[in-house]
Design a protein around this motif. Sequence first.
Motif, PDB file in Angstrom:
ATOM      1  N   ALA A 143       3.505  -4.720  -5.891  1.00 55.88           N
ATOM      2  CA  ALA A 143       4.638  -4.835  -4.964  1.00 55.88           C
ATOM      3  C   ALA A 143       4.134  -5.029  -3.538  1.00 55.88           C
ATOM      4  N   ALA A 144       3.052  -4.347  -3.180  1.00 56.28           N
ATOM      5  CA  ALA A 144       2.507  -4.486  -1.828  1.00 56.28           C
ATOM      6  C   ALA A 144       1.973  -5.902  -1.597  1.00 56.28           C
TER       7      ALA A 144
ATOM      8  N   GLN B 102      -6.547  -9.752   4.287  1.00 54.76           N
ATOM      9  CA  GLN B 102      -6.818  -8.322   4.109  1.00 54.76           C
ATOM     10  C   GLN B 102      -5.945  -7.468   5.023  1.00 54.76           C
ATOM     11  N   GLU B 103      -5.830  -7.870   6.270  1.00 52.85           N
ATOM     12  CA  GLU B 103      -5.004  -7.095   7.206  1.00 52.85           C
ATOM     13  C   GLU B 103      -3.546  -7.068   6.768  1.00 52.85           C
ATOM     14  N   ARG B 104      -3.037  -8.201   6.291  1.00 60.14           N
ATOM     15  CA  ARG B 104      -1.634  -8.243   5.844  1.00 60.14           C
ATOM     16  C   ARG B 104      -1.423  -7.390   4.592  1.00 60.14           C
ATOM     17  N   ALA B 105      -2.382  -7.424   3.670  1.00 60.42           N
ATOM     18  CA  ALA B 105      -2.259  -6.625   2.452  1.00 60.42           C
ATOM     19  C   ALA B 105      -2.300  -5.131   2.777  1.00 60.42           C
ATOM     20  N   THR B 106      -3.207  -4.739   3.643  1.00 63.45           N
ATOM     21  CA  THR B 106      -3.306  -3.333   4.047  1.00 63.45           C
ATOM     22  C   THR B 106      -2.033  -2.889   4.746  1.00 63.45           C
TER      23      THR B 106
ATOM     24  N   PHE C 157      -1.231  -2.120   0.376  1.00 64.99           N
ATOM     25  CA  PHE C 157      -2.177  -2.299  -0.729  1.00 64.99           C
ATOM     26  C   PHE C 157      -3.446  -1.513  -0.445  1.00 64.99           C
ATOM     27  N   ASN C 158      -3.851  -0.673  -1.377  1.00 63.68           N
ATOM     28  CA  ASN C 158      -5.042   0.145  -1.250  1.00 63.68           C
ATOM     29  C   ASN C 158      -6.170  -0.517  -2.037  1.00 63.68           C
TER      30      ASN C 158
ATOM     31  N   LEU D 102      -2.209  -8.868  -8.457  1.00 63.35           N
ATOM     32  CA  LEU D 102      -1.702 -10.154  -7.988  1.00 63.35           C
ATOM     33  C   LEU D 102      -0.439  -9.954  -7.165  1.00 63.35           C
ATOM     34  N   GLY D 103      -0.350 -10.706  -6.102  1.00 65.67           N
ATOM     35  CA  GLY D 103       0.889 -10.817  -5.332  1.00 65.67           C
ATOM     36  C   GLY D 103       1.258 -12.281  -5.249  1.00 65.67           C
TER      37      GLY D 103
END
Length: 178
Positions: A67-68, A97-101, A105-106, A146-147
């Motif tokens: 979901a993240a 990476q910055e957007r996922a964090t 997202f961990n 996966l996103g």
Amino acid sequence: MFRLSAVLVSLLLTLSACTEFSSGTYEGNAQSGAISSFGSDGIRLRHLDAINALRAERGAQPLQLSAALNAAADTHARDMSKQQRAWDFGSDRTSPQERATRAGFNGVVRGENVAETFKSELLVLQTWLDDPASRASILDPEATHLGYGWYQESSGKLWWVEVLGQAFPEPVVMAESQ
């Protein structure tokens, strides 16, 4: 008061029944119209199934939807539309990476694939599979999640984003002995 509430609930149920999503595969704006008339869960699950079938053929573990990462992909797709550029950097210069964090997202982003097109959901995947770098990220054996997201402009143009990540293991909590 109860009667008014019952009427409002009945009206909302009637309206929600009118907003059914189209079934089947999204074939692009020319054939299917707006992607919003298709259920996002169905599109994401078809994409995940196709990728996991390819990964299974190559002996790689299946991916799980995140979901993240979906949220990060949706946000970046909208941002690419504003920038009018399909690329991996946000208008605020954020990385995948910055957007996922930021989306919660961990883990580590292993790859991000982007596209600007009027194509169907399956043709976008085929385009990524035809590109060696995109294909490598899709088949990355270290990826676990996966996103998948998109944004459609009023012209019908779609901005697609696929994010592949490797989740950090959940910390083991030891029970305290008493």
